[in-house]
Design a protein around this motif. Structure first.
Motif, PDB file in Angstrom:
ATOM      1  N   GLY A   4       6.511   6.583  13.722  1.00  0.00           N
ATOM      2  CA  GLY A   4       4.896   7.153  14.645  1.00  0.00           C
ATOM      3  C   GLY A   4       4.244   7.706  13.659  1.00  0.00           C
ATOM      4  O   GLY A   4       3.006   8.743  14.752  1.00  0.00           O
ATOM      5  N   THR A   5       3.470   7.853  12.923  1.00  0.00           N
ATOM      6  CA  THR A   5       3.132   8.949  11.929  1.00  0.00           C
ATOM      7  C   THR A   5       1.996   8.090  12.567  1.00  0.00           C
ATOM      8  O   THR A   5       0.573   8.450  12.027  1.00  0.00           O
ATOM      9  N   ILE A   6       1.924   6.765  12.017  1.00  0.00           N
ATOM     10  CA  ILE A   6       0.597   5.441  12.931  1.00  0.00           C
ATOM     11  C   ILE A   6       0.380   5.108  13.543  1.00  0.00           C
ATOM     12  O   ILE A   6       2.586   4.545  13.125  1.00  0.00           O
ATOM     13  N   SER A   7      -0.059   4.426  14.108  1.00  0.00           N
ATOM     14  CA  SER A   7       0.101   2.593  14.594  1.00  0.00           C
ATOM     15  C   SER A   7       0.613   2.117  13.703  1.00  0.00           C
ATOM     16  O   SER A   7      -0.244   2.131  12.468  1.00  0.00           O
ATOM     17  N   ARG A   8       0.676   0.441  14.322  1.00  0.00           N
ATOM     18  CA  ARG A   8       0.692  -0.622  13.588  1.00  0.00           C
ATOM     19  C   ARG A   8      -0.738  -1.168  12.696  1.00  0.00           C
ATOM     20  O   ARG A   8      -1.017  -1.565  12.141  1.00  0.00           O
TER      21      ARG A   8
ATOM     22  N   PRO B  81       3.005   1.580   5.238  1.00  0.00           N
ATOM     23  CA  PRO B  81       4.387   1.538   4.786  1.00  0.00           C
ATOM     24  C   PRO B  81       5.089   1.707   6.558  1.00  0.00           C
ATOM     25  O   PRO B  81       4.836   2.342   7.016  1.00  0.00           O
ATOM     26  N   GLN B  82       6.150   0.370   6.625  1.00  0.00           N
ATOM     27  CA  GLN B  82       6.990   0.301   7.258  1.00  0.00           C
ATOM     28  C   GLN B  82       7.569   1.353   7.899  1.00  0.00           C
ATOM     29  O   GLN B  82       7.972   2.140   9.560  1.00  0.00           O
ATOM     30  N   ARG B  83       7.866   2.895   7.250  1.00  0.00           N
ATOM     31  CA  ARG B  83       8.941   4.124   8.016  1.00  0.00           C
ATOM     32  C   ARG B  83       7.632   5.118   8.638  1.00  0.00           C
ATOM     33  O   ARG B  83       7.839   5.527   9.587  1.00  0.00           O
ATOM     34  N   ALA B  84       6.408   4.744   8.234  1.00  0.00           N
ATOM     35  CA  ALA B  84       5.115   4.926   9.298  1.00  0.00           C
ATOM     36  C   ALA B  84       4.581   4.643  10.745  1.00  0.00           C
ATOM     37  O   ALA B  84       4.758   5.739  10.811  1.00  0.00           O
TER      38      ALA B  84
ATOM     39  N   PRO C 156      10.487   9.792  -3.544  1.00  0.00           N
ATOM     40  CA  PRO C 156      10.083   7.906  -3.067  1.00  0.00           C
ATOM     41  C   PRO C 156      10.739   6.789  -2.445  1.00  0.00           C
ATOM     42  O   PRO C 156      11.791   7.351  -2.251  1.00  0.00           O
ATOM     43  N   ILE C 157      10.563   6.148  -1.789  1.00  0.00           N
ATOM     44  CA  ILE C 157      10.540   5.262  -1.395  1.00  0.00           C
ATOM     45  C   ILE C 157      10.300   4.005  -1.336  1.00  0.00           C
ATOM     46  O   ILE C 157       9.540   3.609  -0.861  1.00  0.00           O
ATOM     47  N   ASN C 158      10.945   2.905  -1.761  1.00  0.00           N
ATOM     48  CA  ASN C 158      11.042   1.494  -1.604  1.00  0.00           C
ATOM     49  C   ASN C 158      11.806   0.697  -0.464  1.00  0.00           C
ATOM     50  O   ASN C 158      12.655   0.553   0.030  1.00  0.00           O
ATOM     51  N   GLU C 159      10.193   0.040   0.204  1.00  0.00           N
ATOM     52  CA  GLU C 159      10.490  -0.117   1.157  1.00  0.00           C
ATOM     53  C   GLU C 159       9.006  -1.843   1.821  1.00  0.00           C
ATOM     54  O   GLU C 159       8.085  -1.362   0.855  1.00  0.00           O
ATOM     55  N   ILE C 160       9.206  -2.281   3.164  1.00  0.00           N
ATOM     56  CA  ILE C 160       8.461  -3.119   3.354  1.00  0.00           C
ATOM     57  C   ILE C 160       6.985  -2.226   3.642  1.00  0.00           C
ATOM     58  O   ILE C 160       6.991  -1.437   3.901  1.00  0.00           O
TER      59      ILE C 160
ATOM     60  N   PHE D 263       4.975  -6.523   1.094  1.00  0.00           N
ATOM     61  CA  PHE D 263       5.323  -6.487   0.077  1.00  0.00           C
ATOM     62  C   PHE D 263       6.293  -5.542  -0.393  1.00  0.00           C
ATOM     63  O   PHE D 263       6.294  -4.929   1.011  1.00  0.00           O
ATOM     64  N   ALA D 264       7.593  -5.499  -1.244  1.00  0.00           N
ATOM     65  CA  ALA D 264       8.380  -4.464  -1.068  1.00  0.00           C
ATOM     66  C   ALA D 264       7.862  -3.314  -2.077  1.00  0.00           C
ATOM     67  O   ALA D 264       7.292  -3.733  -3.337  1.00  0.00           O
ATOM     68  N   THR D 265       7.379  -2.020  -1.916  1.00  0.00           N
ATOM     69  CA  THR D 265       6.383  -1.298  -2.385  1.00  0.00           C
ATOM     70  C   THR D 265       7.056  -0.376  -3.010  1.00  0.00           C
ATOM     71  O   THR D 265       7.347   1.105  -1.356  1.00  0.00           O
ATOM     72  N   THR D 266       7.461   0.504  -3.426  1.00  0.00           N
ATOM     73  CA  THR D 266       7.496   2.070  -3.750  1.00  0.00           C
ATOM     74  C   THR D 266       6.168   3.065  -3.893  1.00  0.00           C
ATOM     75  O   THR D 266       5.879   3.047  -4.445  1.00  0.00           O
ATOM     76  N   SER D 267       6.819   3.399  -2.598  1.00  0.00           N
ATOM     77  CA  SER D 267       5.061   4.871  -2.620  1.00  0.00           C
ATOM     78  C   SER D 267       6.154   6.313  -2.329  1.00  0.00           C
ATOM     79  O   SER D 267       6.896   6.379  -1.546  1.00  0.00           O
ATOM     80  N   ARG D 268       5.085   7.065  -1.507  1.00  0.00           N
ATOM     81  CA  ARG D 268       5.816   8.378  -1.494  1.00  0.00           C
ATOM     82  C   ARG D 268       4.858   9.002  -0.441  1.00  0.00           C
ATOM     83  O   ARG D 268       3.224   9.098  -0.858  1.00  0.00           O
ATOM     84  N   LEU D 269       4.442   9.205   0.673  1.00  0.00           N
ATOM     85  CA  LEU D 269       4.135  10.135   1.894  1.00  0.00           C
ATOM     86  C   LEU D 269       3.860  11.631   1.784  1.00  0.00           C
ATOM     87  O   LEU D 269       4.868  12.194   0.577  1.00  0.00           O
ATOM     88  N   GLN D 270       2.384  12.212   1.883  1.00  0.00           N
ATOM     89  CA  GLN D 270       1.748  13.382   1.669  1.00  0.00           C
ATOM     90  C   GLN D 270       3.245  14.307   1.514  1.00  0.00           C
ATOM     91  O   GLN D 270       3.608  15.814   0.568  1.00  0.00           O
ATOM     92  N   ASN D 271       4.035  14.305   2.630  1.00  0.00           N
ATOM     93  CA  ASN D 271       5.098  15.471   3.001  1.00  0.00           C
ATOM     94  C   ASN D 271       6.172  14.584   2.597  1.00  0.00           C
ATOM     95  O   ASN D 271       7.469  15.352   2.770  1.00  0.00           O
TER      96      ASN D 271
END
Length: 741
Positions: free
Chosen positions: A321-325, A314-317, A719-723, A707-715
């Motif tokens: 700064g949760t993960i790198s590209r 997910p782009q937000r991660a 949910p958030i819908n984004e690229i 892809f535009a995908t609705t997902s949720r990270l563990q913390n």
């Protein structure tokens, strides 16, 4: 008066003795040369050689001068003797530097494939990723580092892994119906690039001999009958890349040819968690040319591939700064797959103008894929990893007749054929898993059967410079599904028949200009599980298409093709990220413009470019909410190829994919990109060459698939819908050392 009578007698003699002459063209290794032109200076008659190198040229008498030419060969100029007019003569082409002015536009429905012939001559295929990119206007994207089949884009379609393009190799279908990961899944990685001889392609549903999935177009690869040289090649590059290639001729006589090719590829990729990709290929082919104008070939191939993929992130991660590209949310994704193929082909000349073509094939296929698209959306404790798995046996046969019927000094063409294909799929599975080890729940599990019986007919009526080609195709499908999760045995079946008419009109002004109007109906089938659930309703959605365009050469060194086109689809397939499947949707329409150019700037420098503009919309949705997710509206690919500049060869390639909607209301955008690749090779001796290739020459930061995908990270609480995307490879250098003998 005596002079006039003598002149009349002479003309009568010419008219009586002028006749059809038959010949064959082969290269120095005895391989038939397809698509060569034959021109009679006196009568102005012309002809082209077929796939077996055979040709027939009319109005020929002893003493005529014939000129024969083909791409990559020296011209042949001969004066015909009386003996040569009475029996078939074989002429041998010698290789020569490629010249664009040798290109002749053939008066056929698929004349555009000359574009790929030029590209293969000026820039040979050197990697599996390049194979499909040789198709003008086709762009690929990989979202598992080489393990899964590529995602394909053509004519405003996000084809996913093959839903709207029919792909074959030597008549063996590549697309897999009712596949565990997606309908029409086309994994071409069992092909070793250096074994490709030529590429046949067409856009739109216009060819009667092309059936399921041939809506946006089709691609047919043909492998070599013999290798030019034995080859050993080693490649090494960044990110743990290495490739070992071996190509070996075993038999190379006039009547028997056999060779083997093998390839081992390893690649970790630029990811934080190495993908540990490994693929091994083995390919063998035997061809016998028999004394009765027939040929028999057998190919046997096997490939196996394993990988650990970082998958889509997910782009937000990345932004927070949760993960790198190149990081991962779930780095336990990955999979393994294998395919073994046996293909037997037989060609037989039945008389002077009838060719029988037949092949029968068998494939044994295994697939297992672990993915996590939504992370912790459905299961906050264990995560949303899924497993898709199947074991498949695929077998079938194609039989076709190409015939010329002479009527009033005109040859009417007839192409007809019948065939069948059967897929038997065991344990087609979709399950929820943890860490690729523990199965939490079986969502779907069952055995799939699917059989397609088909027949087709195409006629070609020459009317002066006009070629009228009506045709039709009929398909019968039988779908079956046994749900093994059911407490009682339930074998669900459904049958469906579909007729697909075609009409193509070609105006061939001369060897440098062709205009065309193509029209027809095509289709792609639905997954068997969907088909039986719908009791046979809307399970073979049609596509209605029309193309109007031209292929012309305004200058001896320049070839251009243009087309405007329209395609109406009765049903779309939409990617569903949370389930990792593709599901059917509503009607759509697309229309656009294709433009292609091939230009020889100097004896050693060639330019090619292909651009497409498309408008794609859903028909049954309100305006503003009718965008088709991931459908590209503008693509631009091309490059410059360097050939025969002393000991140097190489090229520079670019590909551009515009921003495109990622969801139906265009509120989420999949960002476009422009990426350049380059390569340079040096032949330092007769047997040794070295080379270097660079992917992403300017180190562009780009997203290869999105892809535009609705997902949720563990913390995350909601949910958030984004690229979600897989990152494109950064600056990537590979070197190679090749030894030929």
């Amino acid at each position: 008066m005596r002079f006039f009578v003598s002149l009349c007698l002479l003309f009568s003699l010419v008219r009586i003795t002028a006749q059809d002459m038959n010949g064959q063209l082969v290269d120095s290794m005895g391989i038939p040369v397809e698509g060569a032109y034959i021109f009679n200076h006196r009568s102005q008659a012309h002809a082209h050689s077929d796939e077996n190198g055979f040709f027939k040229i009319s109005q020929t008498i002893p003493g005529d001068t014939l000129r024969m030419g083909a791409l990559g060969f020296k011209k042949i100029v001969v004066q015909i003797t009386e003996q040569q007019t009475t029996k078939r003569v074989t002429w041998v082409f010698d290789e020569a530097a490629f010249e664009l002015n040798e290109v002749v536009i053939r008066p056929t429905i698929d004349a555009l494939k000359v574009m790929t012939e030029i590209d293969l001559q000026t820039q040979p295929v050197r990697s599996s990723q390049e194979i499909l990119q040789k198709v003008p206007g086709l762009i690929i994207g990989q979202h598992a580092g080489g393990g899964k089949a590529e995602q394909l884009f053509l004519r405003g379609f996000d084809i996913d892994h093959g839903t709207d393009i029919a792909i074959s190799v030597d008549g063996l279908p590549v697309n897999l119906v009712s596949h565990a990961h997606g309908q029409g899944y086309a994994d071409l990685h069992f092909v070793i690039p250096e074994t490709i001889k030529n590429i046949d392609f067409g856009k739109g549903p216009y060819n009667p001999d092309k059936g399921n999935f041939a809506t946006a177009g089709y691609v047919g690869f043909k492998t070599k009958d013999v290798l030019g040289q034995n080859t050993l090649q080693l490649e090494y590059g960044d990110f743990g890349f290495n490739r070992t290639l071996g190509l070996f001729n075993f038999v190379n006589t006039k009547s028997n040819k056999a060779y083997m090719a093998t390839e081992l590829v390893r690649f970790d990729g630029p990811y934080v968690s190495p993908q540990n990709f490994s693929r091994w290929n083995l390919f063998g082919k035997y061809t016998a040319r028999l004394v009765d104008d027939s040929s028999l070939s057998a190919t046997l191939s096997h490939f196996t591939s394993t990988w650990d993929a970082s998958g889509q992130i997910p782009q937000r991660a990345v932004d927070n700064g949760t993960i790198s590209r190149f990081g991962a949310i779930d780095d336990t994704e990955g999979g393994q797959t294998s395919r073994s193929n046996l293909n037997l082909s037989y060609h037989k000349l039945l008389g002077e103008q009838t060719l029988l073509k037949a092949n029968t094939y068998f494939s044994q296929y295994n697939f297992e894929l672990f993915s996590n698209f939504t992370f912790f959306l459905e299961d906050a404790e264990n995560g949303d990893q899924i497993k898709q798995r199947e074991t498949r046996n695929l077998f079938g046969m194609n039989v076709g007749i190409d015939k010329k019927i002479s009527r009033e000094q005109k040859d009417i063409g007839l192409q007809s054929g019948v065939g069948f294909r059967t897929d038997a799929i065991d344990n087609n599975e979709l399950s929820r898993t943890i860490n690729r080890r523990t199965t939490l729940e079986n969502i779907q599990l069952g055995d799939v059967s699917e059989t397609n019986l088909f027949g087709y007919l195409n006629l070609e009526f020459p009317l002066g410079n006009l070629l009228l080609a009506p045709g039709f195709r009929v398909d019968h499908f039988s779908f079956g599904y046994v749900n093994t999760l059911s407490t009682t045995y339930d074998n669900q079946t459904v049958d469906k028949i579909l007729f697909s008419p075609k009409l193509n009109i070609i105006y061939h002004a001369d060897k440098d200009v062709q205009f065309f109007l193509k029209s027809g109906m095509g289709f792609h089938s639905n997954d068997s599980r969907v088909s039986v659930a719908r009791s046979g309703e809307t399970i073979l959605p049609r596509a209605y298409g029309v193309d109007v365009g031209t292929l012309f050469r305004p200058h001896s060194k320049l070839l251009i093709n243009t087309a405007i086109w329209y395609l109406l689809s009765e049903q779309e397939f939409v990617y569903v990220g949370d389930a990792g499947i593709v599901e059917p949707s509503g009607k759509s329409r697309r229309y656009g413009l294709d433009f292609g150019l091939r230009y020889q700037l100097t004896d050693w420098l060639f330019m090619n470019t292909d651009l497409t503009y498309t408008k794609a919309r859903a028909i049954e949705e309100p305006q503003g909410n009718d965008f088709i997710p991931l459908a590209p509206d503008f693509t631009f690919v091309g490059g410059f190829n360097l050939t025969n500049l002393g000991k140097f060869s190489g090229g520079l390639r670019y590909r551009y994919l515009d921003d495109r909607p990622a969801n139906e209301d265009n509120s989420i955008i999949a960002e476009g990109y422009l990426v350049f690749d380059a390569n340079l090779n040096y032949q330092w001796s007769k047997n040794f060459s070295i080379g270097v290739s660079i992917e992403n020459l300017f180190d562009t930061e780009w997203n290869e698939t999105q892809f535009a995908t609705t997902s949720r990270l563990q913390n995350e609480p909601t949910p958030i819908n984004e690229i979600h995307f897989t990152p494109g490879t950064p600056f990537f250098v590979k070197t190679n050392l090749r030894y030929t003998f």
